[in-house]
Enzyme design. Structure first.
Site, PDB file in Angstrom:
ATOM      1  CE  LYS A  89       1.755 -19.349  -0.996  1.00 21.14           C
ATOM      2  NZ  LYS A  89       1.979 -18.503   0.167  1.00 21.14           N
ATOM      3  N   GLY A 194       2.057  -2.981   7.051  1.00 17.54           N
ATOM      4  CA  GLY A 194       2.857  -1.780   7.324  1.00 17.54           C
ATOM      5  C   GLY A 194       2.180  -0.809   8.279  1.00 17.54           C
TER       6      GLY A 194
HETATM    7  N1  LIG Z   1      -0.760  -9.919   5.233  1.00 22.41           N
HETATM    8  C1  LIG Z   1      -0.035 -10.853   5.848  1.00 22.41           C
HETATM    9  O1  LIG Z   1      -0.464 -11.477   6.825  1.00 22.41           O
HETATM   10  C2  LIG Z   1       1.366 -11.146   5.374  1.00 22.41           C
HETATM   11  C3  LIG Z   1       2.044 -12.230   5.937  1.00 22.41           C
HETATM   12  C4  LIG Z   1       3.366 -12.485   5.556  1.00 22.41           C
HETATM   13  C5  LIG Z   1       3.959 -11.668   4.615  1.00 22.41           C
HETATM   14  N2  LIG Z   1       3.256 -10.624   4.050  1.00 22.41           N
HETATM   15  C6  LIG Z   1       3.941  -9.801   3.052  1.00 22.41           C
HETATM   16  O2  LIG Z   1       3.989  -8.447   3.509  1.00 22.41           O
HETATM   17  C7  LIG Z   1       3.928  -7.547   2.399  1.00 22.41           C
HETATM   18  C8  LIG Z   1       2.765  -6.596   2.590  1.00 22.41           C
HETATM   19  O3  LIG Z   1       1.576  -7.357   2.683  1.00 22.41           O
HETATM   20  P1  LIG Z   1       0.175  -6.649   2.996  1.00 22.41           P
HETATM   21  O4  LIG Z   1      -0.751  -7.737   3.365  1.00 22.41           O
HETATM   22  O5  LIG Z   1       0.388  -5.497   3.907  1.00 22.41           O
HETATM   23  O6  LIG Z   1      -0.197  -6.108   1.545  1.00 22.41           O
HETATM   24  P2  LIG Z   1      -0.954  -4.771   1.159  1.00 22.41           P
HETATM   25  O7  LIG Z   1      -1.247  -4.879  -0.279  1.00 22.41           O
HETATM   26  O8  LIG Z   1      -2.074  -4.505   2.116  1.00 22.41           O
HETATM   27  O9  LIG Z   1       0.128  -3.608   1.409  1.00 22.41           O
HETATM   28  C9  LIG Z   1       1.212  -3.365   0.569  1.00 22.41           C
HETATM   29  C10 LIG Z   1       1.389  -1.846   0.511  1.00 22.41           C
HETATM   30  O10 LIG Z   1       2.577  -1.567  -0.218  1.00 22.41           O
HETATM   31  C11 LIG Z   1       2.324  -0.457  -1.072  1.00 22.41           C
HETATM   32  N3  LIG Z   1       3.302  -0.457  -2.164  1.00 22.41           N
HETATM   33  C12 LIG Z   1       3.292  -1.194  -3.291  1.00 22.41           C
HETATM   34  N4  LIG Z   1       4.354  -0.897  -4.060  1.00 22.41           N
HETATM   35  C13 LIG Z   1       5.059   0.051  -3.387  1.00 22.41           C
HETATM   36  C14 LIG Z   1       6.256   0.747  -3.652  1.00 22.41           C
HETATM   37  N5  LIG Z   1       6.956   0.549  -4.773  1.00 22.41           N
HETATM   38  N6  LIG Z   1       6.690   1.657  -2.738  1.00 22.41           N
HETATM   39  C15 LIG Z   1       5.986   1.874  -1.601  1.00 22.41           C
HETATM   40  N7  LIG Z   1       4.833   1.247  -1.304  1.00 22.41           N
HETATM   41  C16 LIG Z   1       4.377   0.337  -2.188  1.00 22.41           C
HETATM   42  C17 LIG Z   1       0.898  -0.654  -1.504  1.00 22.41           C
HETATM   43  O11 LIG Z   1       0.324   0.551  -1.984  1.00 22.41           O
HETATM   44  C18 LIG Z   1       0.250  -1.141  -0.208  1.00 22.41           C
HETATM   45  O12 LIG Z   1      -0.241  -0.052   0.577  1.00 22.41           O
HETATM   46  C19 LIG Z   1       3.825  -8.457   1.159  1.00 22.41           C
HETATM   47  O13 LIG Z   1       5.116  -8.666   0.655  1.00 22.41           O
HETATM   48  C20 LIG Z   1       3.261  -9.742   1.716  1.00 22.41           C
HETATM   49  O14 LIG Z   1       3.616 -10.851   0.908  1.00 22.41           O
HETATM   50  C21 LIG Z   1       1.997 -10.344   4.430  1.00 22.41           C
END
Ligand SMILES: NC(=O)c1ccc[n+]([C@@H]2O[C@H](COP(=O)([O-])OP(=O)(O)OC[C@H]3O[C@@H](n4cnc5c(N)ncnc54)[C@H](O)[C@@H]3O)[C@@H](O)[C@H]2O)c1
Length: 367
Positions: A89, A194
């Site tokens: 990382k 999501g």
């Molecule tokens: N994008 C990837 O490929 C990937 C891979 C592995 C893990 N993740 C993990 O998945 C999670 C989401 O990633 P993402 O890429 O969708 O990010 P993103 O920023 O697109 O989505 C996160 C969403 O969560 C919402 N959010 C933030 N705080 C909140 C709360 N307190 N209550 C409800 N909603 C809330 C935000 O408004 C946003 O819509 C993160 O923890 C990330 O580390 C993502």
């Protein structure tokens, strides 16, 4: 400059497993303002792979703690994803909104290149595929580039798909059937991962409830699926009578209060670091809640970008991500047999693969 080794005497609390890292490299370029740390946790299974986090850390110490923890977590994730890759990382210290520039990203790329392929980088918080295109102008060891540049593009596609596979495995383990049809699933956070998970769930016939702090994110889901129910926040979501809770926002969703309140029998979501502190995995098990370990079910994203190393092929990557179903099921079975929570069983399986498969590299090939 931080004394990495001195750190272990002064403050071990935020830095788990720090003494086991193979290599930690501090990179700086005054003119472009680059200040980065690359950590290689291990290369037992192959070159290390993990994203670059661009974040305004309060101190170099905090950045170091983060990169050491994150690189270790990548080793476990890559091992259970079945990849021939170790864990690494990188962090760039700074505000991506104001400090990111072509010169800085290219300077960073030259440091990645200097490791000769021991570390492959990718996107993470604060970095995007377009940034990786720039880093790749100075380094051959870059994934997560744009589709136009031969990259894997948006990794949330297979992340969400993999979470869905993990959830199907949890349903199979608990209910004896892998469909989510007729189950009520609460999705917290409908961002990149999501909202795609909601698509899979609706297609499978689940009843979906969502919450998000971002109105636009909620609206995007409502436009596609008007039948989806919306609640105010995480408290409301986790108080509902739901079958599955899917944390897809930030880390730390599962703290003591949430676990005590939770009515769902399954927790399976895309967010990283869902357990707020060590011990929560046992609290969940004690309450009879099946927890699908986050780093196992959200590994579809790293599977997607890792595929780029061999020339990206979405069908091949998706076939690998489909195996998250089998891996998750295997973890639940091992957990039951060994009498430990699934999070512990997952760590053990990852350590076993790193040790058993890593060992064969000791077989002399005569050159
Ligand atoms: N994008 C990837 O490929 C990937 C891979 C592995 C893990 N993740 C993990 O998945 C999670 C989401 O990633 P993402 O890429 O969708 O990010 P993103 O920023 O697109 O989505 C996160 C969403 O969560 C919402 N959010 C933030 N705080 C909140 C709360 N307190 N209550 C409800 N909603 C809330 C935000 O408004 C946003 O819509 C993160 O923890 C990330 O580390 C993502």
């Amino acid at each position: 400059m931080t004394d990495v080794f001195g750190l272990s005497h002064k403050d071990t609390s935020p830095v788990s497993g720090q003494t086991k890292h193979e290599q930690v490299v501090f990179c700086s370029d005054e003119r472009s303002g680059l200040h980065a740390i690359i950590a290689v946790y291990n290369t037992a299974l192959g070159p290390s792979l993990g994203g670059t986090r661009f974040y305004p850390y309060g101190s170099e110490q905090a950045a170091l703690a983060d990169v050491l923890n994150l690189s270790r977590a990548m080793a476990y994730k890559n091992a259970l994803a079945g990849l021939d890759l170790g864990g690494g990382k990188a962090v760039i210290i700074g505000d991506p909104a104001t400090d990111k520039s072509e010169a800085l990203l290219r300077a960073y790329g030259r440091f990645v290149q200097s490791l000769g392929g021991r570390y492959f980088t990718a996107c993470d918080v604060g970095t995007y595929s377009e940034d990786m295109d720039i880093v790749a102008r100075e380094s051959s060891y870059v994934t997560g580039r744009t589709l136009a540049n031969g990259g894997a593009g948006d990794s949330s596609i297979l992340t969400a798909y993999g979470v869905f596979q993990g959830m199907r495995a949890a349903a199979e383990h608990v209910h004896g059937t892998s469909t989510l049809r007729g189950r009520r699933v609460g999705v917290e956070g409908v961002g990149k991962v999501g909202h795609r998970l909601v698509d899979h769930l609706v297609e499978d016939g689940a009843e979906v409830v969502i919450c998000d702090v971002d109105e636009q994110a909620v609206e995007r889901v409502r436009r596609r699926h008007p039948q989806v129910e919306v609640v105010a926040d995480q408290l409301a979501l986790t108080s509902l009578d739901i079958d599955v809770y899917a944390p897809c926002a930030l880390g730390g969703a599962l703290d003591d209060e949430t676990v005590a309140r939770l009515r769902a029998g399954i927790v399976c979501g895309g967010a990283n670091n869902q357990l707020a502190h060590p011990g929560v995995e046992k609290e969940l098990a004690d309450r009879g809640i099946l927890y699908a370990p986050d780093y196992v079910v959200n590994s579809g994203g790293v599977i997607q970008v890792a595929d780029e190393i061999h020339g990206f092929d979405m069908d091949r990557a998706k076939a690998k991500a489909t195996k998250i179903y089998d891996t998750t099921l295997k973890i639940f079975v091992a957990a039951a047999e060994e009498g430990v929570p699934p999070a512990v069983a997952a760590d053990r399986l990852a350590e076993r693969r790193m040790s058993e498969v890593g060992r064969i590299r000791g077989i002399w090939l005569g050159r």
